[in-house]
Write a protein that holds these residues in place. Structure first.
Motif, mmCIF file in Angstrom:
data_model
loop_
_atom_site.group_PDB
_atom_site.id
_atom_site.type_symbol
_atom_site.label_atom_id
_atom_site.label_comp_id
_atom_site.label_asym_id
_atom_site.label_seq_id
_atom_site.Cartn_x
_atom_site.Cartn_y
_atom_site.Cartn_z
ATOM 1 N N ILE A 149 3.638 -2.092 -1.378
ATOM 2 C CA ILE A 149 2.237 -2.238 -0.653
ATOM 3 C C ILE A 149 1.898 -3.767 -0.982
ATOM 4 O O ILE A 149 1.389 -4.800 -0.156
ATOM 5 C CB ILE A 149 1.282 -1.332 -0.771
ATOM 6 C CG1 ILE A 149 1.898 -0.024 -0.155
ATOM 7 C CG2 ILE A 149 -0.224 -1.656 -0.021
ATOM 8 C CD1 ILE A 149 1.932 -0.027 1.560
ATOM 9 N N ALA A 150 1.726 -4.121 -2.370
ATOM 10 C CA ALA A 150 0.867 -5.240 -2.751
ATOM 11 C C ALA A 150 1.717 -6.545 -2.584
ATOM 12 O O ALA A 150 1.220 -7.521 -2.213
ATOM 13 C CB ALA A 150 1.046 -5.173 -4.372
ATOM 14 N N GLY A 151 3.187 -6.312 -2.532
ATOM 15 C CA GLY A 151 3.996 -7.295 -1.900
ATOM 16 C C GLY A 151 4.014 -7.689 -0.479
ATOM 17 O O GLY A 151 3.754 -9.003 -0.040
ATOM 18 N N ALA A 174 9.855 -6.805 -3.834
ATOM 19 C CA ALA A 174 9.046 -5.552 -4.211
ATOM 20 C C ALA A 174 9.138 -4.698 -2.935
ATOM 21 O O ALA A 174 9.107 -3.449 -2.859
ATOM 22 C CB ALA A 174 7.488 -6.040 -4.360
ATOM 23 N N MET A 175 8.857 -5.270 -1.622
ATOM 24 C CA MET A 175 9.108 -4.744 -0.358
ATOM 25 C C MET A 175 10.427 -3.846 -0.091
ATOM 26 O O MET A 175 10.451 -3.011 0.589
ATOM 27 C CB MET A 175 8.512 -5.734 0.727
ATOM 28 C CG MET A 175 7.320 -5.974 0.861
ATOM 29 S SD MET A 175 6.980 -6.867 2.596
ATOM 30 C CE MET A 175 8.055 -8.324 2.466
ATOM 31 N N TYR A 176 11.468 -4.725 -0.485
ATOM 32 C CA TYR A 176 12.920 -4.088 -0.563
ATOM 33 C C TYR A 176 12.808 -2.756 -1.220
ATOM 34 O O TYR A 176 13.509 -1.712 -0.860
ATOM 35 C CB TYR A 176 13.924 -5.079 -0.919
ATOM 36 C CG TYR A 176 14.285 -6.007 -0.126
ATOM 37 C CD1 TYR A 176 13.563 -6.374 1.137
ATOM 38 C CD2 TYR A 176 15.121 -7.233 -0.547
ATOM 39 C CE1 TYR A 176 14.086 -7.120 2.064
ATOM 40 C CE2 TYR A 176 15.556 -8.171 0.425
ATOM 41 C CZ TYR A 176 14.810 -8.351 1.706
ATOM 42 O OH TYR A 176 15.180 -9.276 2.426
ATOM 43 N N LEU A 177 12.388 -2.895 -2.534
ATOM 44 C CA LEU A 177 12.214 -1.515 -3.139
ATOM 45 C C LEU A 177 11.576 -0.445 -2.695
ATOM 46 O O LEU A 177 11.802 0.536 -2.513
ATOM 47 C CB LEU A 177 11.691 -1.910 -4.759
ATOM 48 C CG LEU A 177 12.420 -2.614 -5.602
ATOM 49 C CD1 LEU A 177 11.588 -3.113 -7.022
ATOM 50 C CD2 LEU A 177 13.590 -1.909 -5.954
ATOM 51 N N TRP A 178 10.470 -1.048 -1.915
ATOM 52 C CA TRP A 178 9.683 -0.060 -1.222
ATOM 53 C C TRP A 178 10.274 0.787 -0.106
ATOM 54 O O TRP A 178 10.344 1.850 0.324
ATOM 55 C CB TRP A 178 8.260 -0.702 -0.553
ATOM 56 C CG TRP A 178 7.540 -0.029 0.115
ATOM 57 C CD1 TRP A 178 7.158 1.228 0.153
ATOM 58 C CD2 TRP A 178 6.724 -0.444 1.248
ATOM 59 N NE1 TRP A 178 6.093 1.645 1.211
ATOM 60 C CE2 TRP A 178 6.063 0.554 2.034
ATOM 61 C CE3 TRP A 178 6.453 -1.770 2.032
ATOM 62 C CZ2 TRP A 178 4.965 0.264 2.978
ATOM 63 C CZ3 TRP A 178 5.567 -2.087 2.789
ATOM 64 C CH2 TRP A 178 4.849 -0.909 3.407
ATOM 65 N N VAL A 179 11.286 -0.084 0.620
ATOM 66 C CA VAL A 179 11.914 0.425 1.825
ATOM 67 C C VAL A 179 13.022 1.343 1.321
ATOM 68 O O VAL A 179 13.301 2.320 1.892
ATOM 69 C CB VAL A 179 12.731 -0.858 2.521
ATOM 70 C CG1 VAL A 179 13.741 -0.233 3.589
ATOM 71 C CG2 VAL A 179 11.725 -1.511 3.275
#
Length: 425
Positions: A149-151, A174-179
């Protein structure tokens, strides 16, 4: 009006959802009116029909239709962004999908699928299911979610001219890890069986689709934006090493690929930080495998205890043992139940009522069936069961006094409750 409805805005998405829900409700009620014993326009007045449609359309729109419409909007937004036709970032749309979708998914799993927060080793009751995320590793999952979320917010809120290329790549990582986390969670809880009551599980796929669209749209928008932005690099170009690094990082078309490369060291940094707070290095894996009942689960949970969701049965099985004092297992309607003395006394008292005053017993039984079941469904924690057990104590003493005044061997009657016969409560 037509032009307004087809504008991309939160209001238009809500209005379209409500219109779709209203049409579905009206069609359903008209179909019901054609059935011999159905409930529809032919059996209720027009004002009542209108009021019912308005109220239920709002509910159906909010819970069932809007998530699908929102997913459709995000797919359209991604298509427009990929073709450089999107003029605004539509951050509000993203926030609604992220947080409202998360709330709906949580409610569906907890209220619709009876998922609890208990780990695999805890013995549950009836249809309850263990947590899909190992509680000891949950901080790792939460931290990765927060980093993602922060990314996203960093790339969306901060102007591009103030974002160094390397920070943009790290934010994408960071967003890739989130996905990946969202996809793994979806695979964990979505078993692919859409038969019977599991048909609504298809809604578990809505959230990951929305998140993928949000992340993809954010990455594409920044790549497009960087290509249009000219930077002064005179100082950088004078240094051979910096010039080489600048040529690599300034190629915005390769940012999504660089983000994949940086994703692994970023994950290592995250795990290193979490190690300082007591998380195991393999907590990312254990979060999914140290569970039972789910796709990646490696543990075998103890068999659930079945008991009737009657008022006192729920109290006897649902409270803290030191308070409700369960004494043994009994049999009710062919399956095992947890029995305490209060439950046995109440059941013995009802037996006496049935034997001595059958008419009054019928009245009492009717009241109990009417109010006992709804109250029992509200007992969802041990503390509530404890409180009800304590509140029932005066009635327990009255029941016990009546039993001792009516039966020659009162304790024998109490002790033989829930032995497979005469189990009323």
């Amino acid at each position: 009006m037509k032009k307004y409805l087809f504008r991309i805005s939160l209001i238009s998405s809500m209005v379209i959802s409500y219109i779709i829900a209203t049409i579905l409700l009206v069609m359903y009620q008209l179909a019901e009116s054609l059935r011999p014993y159905g409930y529809g326009l032919g059996r209720i007045s027009l004002p009542e029909f209108t009021l019912t449609s308005i109220v239920w359309s709002f509910f159906v729109s909010l819970i069932f239709v809007y998530p699908i419409v929102l997913m459709g909007y995000h797919i359209v937004l991604l298509y427009l962004e990929a073709n450089k036709k999107l003029l605004k970032p539509f951050i509000r749309f993203d926030q609604v999908a992220i947080w409202y979708g998360l709330i709906l998914e949580f409610l569906y799993l907890t209220e619709g699928k009876y998922v609890t927060g208990a780990d695999w080793s805890v013995q549950l009751k009836n249809l309850e299911i263990h947590t899909p995320i190992f509680s000891e590793a949950a901080p790792t999952i939460i931290f990765i979610f927060v980093i993602g979320i922060a990314g996203y917010l960093y790339l969306r809120v901060r102007p591009l001219k103030k974002i160094p290329p390397l920070m943009a790549i790290i934010s994408m990582s960071a967003m890739y890890l989130w996905v990946i986390e969202v996809l793994v969670f979806t695979v964990q809880v979505f078993k692919g069986d859409l038969s019977g009551d599991n048909l609504l599980d298809v809604y578990l796929l809505v959230y990951p689709v929305c998140i993928i669209c949000i992340v993809a749209r954010t990455v594409i928008s920044k790549v497009h934006e960087w290509q249009e932005y000219e930077m002064e690099r005179t100082k950088i170009q004078s240094n051979p090493l910096l010039n080489f690094a600048d040529k690599i990082l300034s190629n915005s078309k390769l940012w999504p690929i660089y983000a994949i490369v940086f994703m692994f060291p970023l994950l290592g940094i995250i795990i290193g930080i979490l190690l300082l707070f007591g998380q195991a290095p393999d907590s990312v894996i254990k979060a999914w495998t140290e569970t039972a009942d789910w796709t990646f689960s490696l543990k075998e949970a103890p068999q659930n205890i079945e008991y009737d969701e009657h008022y006192l049965c729920t109290v006897a099985a649902g409270g803290h043992k030191k308070i409700v004092k369960p004494v043994r297992k009994g049999i009710r309607h062919g399956h095992e139940v947890i029995v305490n003395r209060q439950l046995c006394i109440a059941n013995a008292f009802e037996q006496i009522l049935e034997e001595k005053t059958p008419r009054f017993h019928k009245l009492v039984r009717g009241v109990y069936d009417r109010y006992g079941f709804p109250v029992a469904r509200l007992i969802k924690s041990k503390w509530i069961a404890d409180i009800i057990y304590i509140l029932m104590k005066p009635l327990e003493w009255i029941f016990l006094m009546v039993i001792y005044m009516s039966d020659v061997h009162p304790e024998n009657r109490i002790a033989t409750q829930y032995m497979g016969k005469n189990d009323l409560y």
